[in-house]
Design a protein around this motif. Structure first.
Motif, mmCIF file in Angstrom:
data_model
loop_
_atom_site.group_PDB
_atom_site.id
_atom_site.type_symbol
_atom_site.label_atom_id
_atom_site.label_comp_id
_atom_site.label_asym_id
_atom_site.label_seq_id
_atom_site.Cartn_x
_atom_site.Cartn_y
_atom_site.Cartn_z
ATOM 1 N N UNK A 576 0.821 -1.222 0.000
ATOM 2 C CA UNK A 576 0.000 0.000 0.000
ATOM 3 C C UNK A 576 0.853 1.270 0.000
ATOM 4 N N UNK A 577 2.183 1.121 0.097
ATOM 5 C CA UNK A 577 3.086 2.271 0.022
ATOM 6 C C UNK A 577 3.412 2.635 -1.428
ATOM 7 N N UNK A 578 3.028 1.771 -2.364
ATOM 8 C CA UNK A 578 3.375 1.976 -3.775
ATOM 9 C C UNK A 578 2.332 2.874 -4.423
ATOM 10 N N UNK A 579 2.395 4.140 -4.123
ATOM 11 C CA UNK A 579 1.334 5.071 -4.524
ATOM 12 C C UNK A 579 1.337 5.397 -6.017
ATOM 13 N N UNK A 580 2.349 4.940 -6.765
ATOM 14 C CA UNK A 580 2.372 5.157 -8.213
ATOM 15 C C UNK A 580 1.736 3.998 -8.983
ATOM 16 N N UNK A 581 1.326 2.952 -8.256
ATOM 17 C CA UNK A 581 0.763 1.763 -8.919
ATOM 18 C C UNK A 581 -0.448 2.125 -9.779
ATOM 19 N N UNK A 582 -0.433 1.600 -11.005
ATOM 20 C CA UNK A 582 -1.566 1.772 -11.923
ATOM 21 C C UNK A 582 -2.266 0.440 -12.177
ATOM 22 N N UNK A 583 -1.499 -0.662 -12.117
ATOM 23 C CA UNK A 583 -2.060 -1.987 -12.403
ATOM 24 C C UNK A 583 -1.489 -2.997 -11.423
ATOM 25 N N UNK A 584 -2.368 -3.677 -10.689
ATOM 26 C CA UNK A 584 -1.972 -4.735 -9.764
ATOM 27 C C UNK A 584 -2.732 -6.005 -10.137
ATOM 28 N N UNK A 585 -1.998 -6.946 -10.719
ATOM 29 C CA UNK A 585 -2.607 -8.197 -11.173
ATOM 30 C C UNK A 585 -2.007 -9.347 -10.378
ATOM 31 N N UNK A 615 -4.484 3.775 -9.027
ATOM 32 C CA UNK A 615 -4.756 2.391 -9.430
ATOM 33 C C UNK A 615 -5.927 2.323 -10.405
ATOM 34 N N UNK A 616 -5.681 1.695 -11.559
ATOM 35 C CA UNK A 616 -6.717 1.554 -12.583
ATOM 36 C C UNK A 616 -7.247 0.129 -12.666
ATOM 37 N N UNK A 617 -6.406 -0.854 -12.332
ATOM 38 C CA UNK A 617 -6.827 -2.257 -12.408
ATOM 39 C C UNK A 617 -6.384 -2.982 -11.147
ATOM 40 N N UNK A 618 -7.299 -3.693 -10.520
ATOM 41 C CA UNK A 618 -7.016 -4.461 -9.308
ATOM 42 C C UNK A 618 -7.715 -5.811 -9.435
ATOM 43 N N UNK A 634 -10.533 4.595 -4.369
ATOM 44 C CA UNK A 634 -9.809 4.349 -5.622
ATOM 45 C C UNK A 634 -10.658 4.822 -6.799
ATOM 46 N N UNK A 635 -10.772 6.130 -6.929
ATOM 47 C CA UNK A 635 -11.702 6.699 -7.913
ATOM 48 C C UNK A 635 -11.209 6.560 -9.352
ATOM 49 N N UNK A 636 -9.934 6.177 -9.550
ATOM 50 C CA UNK A 636 -9.411 5.982 -10.907
ATOM 51 C C UNK A 636 -9.626 4.554 -11.407
ATOM 52 N N UNK A 637 -10.175 3.709 -10.548
ATOM 53 C CA UNK A 637 -10.299 2.289 -10.899
ATOM 54 C C UNK A 637 -11.220 2.083 -12.095
#
Length: 853
Positions: A576-585, A615-618, A634-637
């Motif tokens: 949860x410290x990885x605030x630049x994450x866009x995609x977590x698969x 984050x765009x994809x989880x 996560x409003x960018x999801x």
């Protein structure tokens, strides 16, 4: 060294300084650095001092470049494309005018026939038509064969062939048209050589006003040229024709009423015939000698149906008859393309498309050449890599960089540089392929420009590791990666190397941005990985990795973490410290055939995910009470897959989902087969396009919220225990292209009424044990291409209504009862006679059988 090479090297040095600064800044607060232990003699102070020295050296180099430019008038920032193109145009007339005789044309019979038909048809208004495809396909050749056709020539009052090319001047084009249309005496009398553009347009327009004309515009690179020619070519209702050849789809779209032919590569049999005509023209019937046959087949396969390459290489080999000469040529083909003057025709033609690319597309396209031969380039994967590499612009207008990257891919396909090999059910491109000769030539450019190296390619030398990117396709253990300090990307395709080799090599790559070890033979994340502070992209998918270390929290720049098909069942709270994450698969697969609710295992996230704002994809995460409420931040999801959802979570989960304005893909799975989910009284999700719901539904009834899913294109409902035929409840979804019902319904009959599902392309009906009748009315599912019936144990006969679906091309039958299969081959065979491919499988089969009807 050319000025622009020096500029590039300085740019690389500046990039090194920036990355080194970013690295040292993070390292300064990390007291357990692997690199500090390994290089203990380099104190932190010494590292910063070295960085200061590097900055001074770069400043001096930039100053020298500026002085060179001022003193000698050198332009070091741009390449003079105009001169390059003029030189290239001297080498050939146009991109594929390599056949001198119509009798030598092989293939494209249908295309030539279609063009001939269009040119002879009695249509009064002026018709603009187009032939488009990649360089070297033979656009000019087949157009020329039609242009020379005597029957066509005599049906027009006048005609002209104009080669436009990349460097056209409008006035020159207009004068060339006048040259070909108007006789010499009239031209001299008009004094047209001194005329301005609009006066030239008027002369052509006046001359063509009452004539039936046929004009070919060969090798058109942009739409702008048509702005003037459209006025010049009079619309006089005399049945005139204008034919454009182009490499670009947007140019071909100028054609009216779908008068467009997209030229494809030759089939293998046609390629072989053309090659033999050139390579063995001195022998009777152009027969290939037995001693070189195997090498000839390999060379033809390498050309991948590109006529220009087949003809050019065949002509060169016509003078060689010894087997070792052919073997040597094949093994050295990459070197030959770069260095053999006899093959410059091929490289010049293909490089013209590359040189026409704007800089933002050029780098992205060169990146594709690092992949192995015949590798399918996946849209979502390449987009993420481009972004991590910094090759995609952030437009700042609400458009995501992922959407911009997809625009880049679309443009590359429209320029005939990438070929779409697979589309999803909605018609969106899913995978792409680069023609192998284009890849060979582009990878040479990538190496020469120090952009990247594809190790494992024939002809790649050991001494070229100043490149910024390294893609190891095979032979990893023979590679020399000692110059890893300049490396920014390491992508491993070689799955045979031991993990010890991987761990050792990674210790050299301090400033990596991209690390892809997909399918690699590793069981744990190497300790050094979490000290690659500049990493943007990290891929351990399809590996045996089980645990993610808590030190992952150091990778503060990470944008993509891909752990799909690994064994990771829990992520530490440091994620949860990885605030630049866009995609977590991340997910574990237990059953690819999805015969149970637990076919995919969700991964637990221990920390609070509220700060992952980008984050765009989880996917796929395991639900808990805290997580479902945190999701609302996560409003960018845009894509979410969540499993182990209990009924007590539904209200809070749905409240979080309604706060995501761009959510388009959603997967929800219940905690287990006994947990009943109640979706009544919930707000609609208006932008949802992809929805999968797994688990029992309250009272065995489809909730009313489904009536608000009008934009859905993909829907899968699993194990919902419905008591009423659900098909009518989906029939209002007019955009649905993919419908999958897996253990959805406990009744005996499903009905598809006329007019329903006008866009449906794929239908799966699976694991509904009581289903014994499927009613399909004439006029339903009029675009259905693929039907899958899976484990319908009580369906004894082929549904009669299948005969109405004339678009049905593929039918998959898995674990179907013996009586059904007997009906398929016997009394019901006439129902499926229009289906080209019928595949039958048992779930234990590895391949199954194939019935072609």
């Amino acid at each position: 060294m050319h000025g622009w090479h020096q500029v590039r090297d300085v740019a690389h040095e500046v990039e090194d300084i920036i990355d080194e600064y970013a690295y040292l800044t993070v390292q300064a607060v990390d007291t357990s650095s692997f690199f500090k232990r390994k290089f203990h003699q380099i104190k932190n102070f010494a590292a910063w001092h070295k960085l200061y020295s590097q900055i001074s050296q770069v400043e001096a180099r930039i100053q020298r470049l500026a002085e060179m430019r001022n003193r000698y008038g050198l332009s070091v920032g741009t390449v003079d494309k105009k001169n390059d193109f003029h030189l290239a145009n001297q080498l050939y007339l146009s991109d594929s005018a390599y056949l001198t005789d119509n009798s030598e044309i092989v293939g494209h019979v249908d295309e030539i026939g279609q063009l001939t038909e269009w040119l002879l048809e009695e249509r009064q208004d002026r018709t603009l038509m187009a032939v488009f495809g990649m360089g070297g396909l033979g656009k000019t050749t087949i157009t020329s064969s039609v242009y020379k056709n005597q029957k066509i020539m005599t049906s027009f009052d006048c005609h002209a062939w104009i080669t436009v090319s990349q460097t056209y001047q409008v006035e020159e084009l207009l004068r060339e048209i006048i040259n070909q249309l108007i006789d010499e005496r009239a031209r001299k009398a008009s004094g047209f050589l001194a005329m301005k553009r609009m006066r030239l347009v008027e002369i052509i327009q006046s001359y063509l006003q009452d004539k039936k004309y046929f004009i070919v515009l060969d090798d058109v690179w942009d739409k702008d040229v048509w702005l003037f020619l459209n006025y010049a070519f009079a619309r006089n209702n005399c049945g005139s024709k204008v034919l454009i050849t182009t490499r670009r789809k947007d140019v071909s779209s100028l054609a009216v009423d779908n008068y467009v032919i997209e030229l494809k590569t030759l089939k293998y049999a046609e390629s072989w015939e053309l090659f033999c005509k050139k390579a063995f023209r001195s022998s009777q019937d152009n027969i290939c000698p037995e001693n070189v046959r195997s090498w000839a087949h390999k060379i033809v396969a390498k050309c991948q149906g590109l006529p220009l390459a087949i003809v050019t290489i065949g002509s060169i080999l016509a003078y060689r008859d010894k087997e070792h000469e052919w073997a040597f040529f094949y093994k050295q083909l990459s070197w030959q393309l770069a260095n053999n003057p006899e093959l410059s025709w091929i490289s010049n033609v293909l490089n013209m498309s590359l040189n026409d690319l704007p800089c933002y597309l050029r780098s992205c396209f060169i990146y594709c050449s690092l992949y192995p031969e015949d590798h399918k380039i996946k849209r979502k994967l390449i987009s993420k890599l481009w972004i991590a590499e910094g090759l995609v612009e952030d437009r700042g207008d609400g458009t995501t960089m992922e959407e911009v990257a997809e625009c880049y891919l679309t443009e590359l396909t429209q320029r005939s540089l990438l070929q779409v090999t697979e589309r999803n059910a909605c018609g969106k491109a899913r995978t792409f392929l680069m023609h192998d000769l284009v890849r060979e030539l582009t990878s040479i450019i990538a190496k020469n420009e120090k952009f990247g190296i594809a190790f494992g390619d024939v002809g790649i030398s050991q001494g070229c590791y100043e490149a910024r990117r390294l893609c190891i396709q095979r032979g990893a253990q023979t590679s020399n990666t000692s110059a890893g300090s300049r490396l920014r990307s390491f992508i491993l395709f070689d799955t045979e190397v031991p993990s010890s080799w991987i761990y050792d090599r990674l210790s050299h790559f301090r400033l990596l941005r991209v690390l892809s070890l997909r399918f690699a033979n590793v069981e744990e994340v190497p300790g050094v990985v979490t000290e690659l502070y500049n990493l943007r992209y990290l891929d351990f998918s399809h590996t045996k990795v089980k645990n993610i270390p808590t030190s992952i929290g150091r990778l503060v720049n990470l944008q993509v973490l891909d752990l799909r098909f690994s064994y990771v069942e829990e992520l530490p709270q440091e994620i949860t410290m990885l605030t630049s994450l866009r995609h977590l698969h991340v997910f574990v697969v237990h059953d690819l055939q999805q015969r149970s609710l637990d076919c995919f295992s969700g991964t637990k996230i221990l920390g609070n995910i509220c700060h992952l704002k980008d984050l765009q994809a989880l996917q796929i995460v395991s639900a808990n009470k805290d997580l479902v409420s945190q999701l609302g931040n996560l409003k960018s999801l845009r894509s979410l897959a969540i499993v182990k959802v209990r009924q007590s979570y539904i209200a809070e989960l749905w409240n979080s989902l309604t706060k995501m304005p761009n959510l388009s893909r959603l997967v929800i799975s219940a905690f287990d087969m006994d947990d009943v989910l109640d979706f009544r009284m919930l707000k609609p999700l208006p932008h949802l396009r992809f929805f999968r719901l797994a688990g029992k539904l309250d009272a065995g009834v489809l909730p009313s919220i489904f009536y608000n899913f009008e934009k859905l294109t993909w829907l899968k409902i699993d194990w919902s225990g419905l008591k009423k035929d659900p098909i009518s409840s989906f029939s209002h979804m007019l955009n649905l292209v993919d419908l999958r019902l897996h253990g959805t319904y406990g009744g005996e009959q499903l009905t598809f009424c006329a007019g329903w599902f006008p866009k449906l392309n794929y239908l799966q009906l699976a694991s509904m044990e009581n289903l014994n009748w499927i009613e399909i009315e004439d006029g339903t599912m009029m675009r259905l291409n693929q039907l899958e019936l899976f484990g319908l144990g009580n369906l004894k006969a082929v549904p009669d209504g299948i005969k109405y679906i004339k678009t049905l091309h593929q039918m998959y039958l898995i674990d179907m009862p013996k009586q059904f299969l007997e009906s398929l081959r016997g009394s019901g065979s006439h129902i499926v006679q229009h289906i080209h491919n019928i595949h039958t499988f048992e779930s234990s089969d590895s391949e199954g059988s194939n019935l072609s009807c």
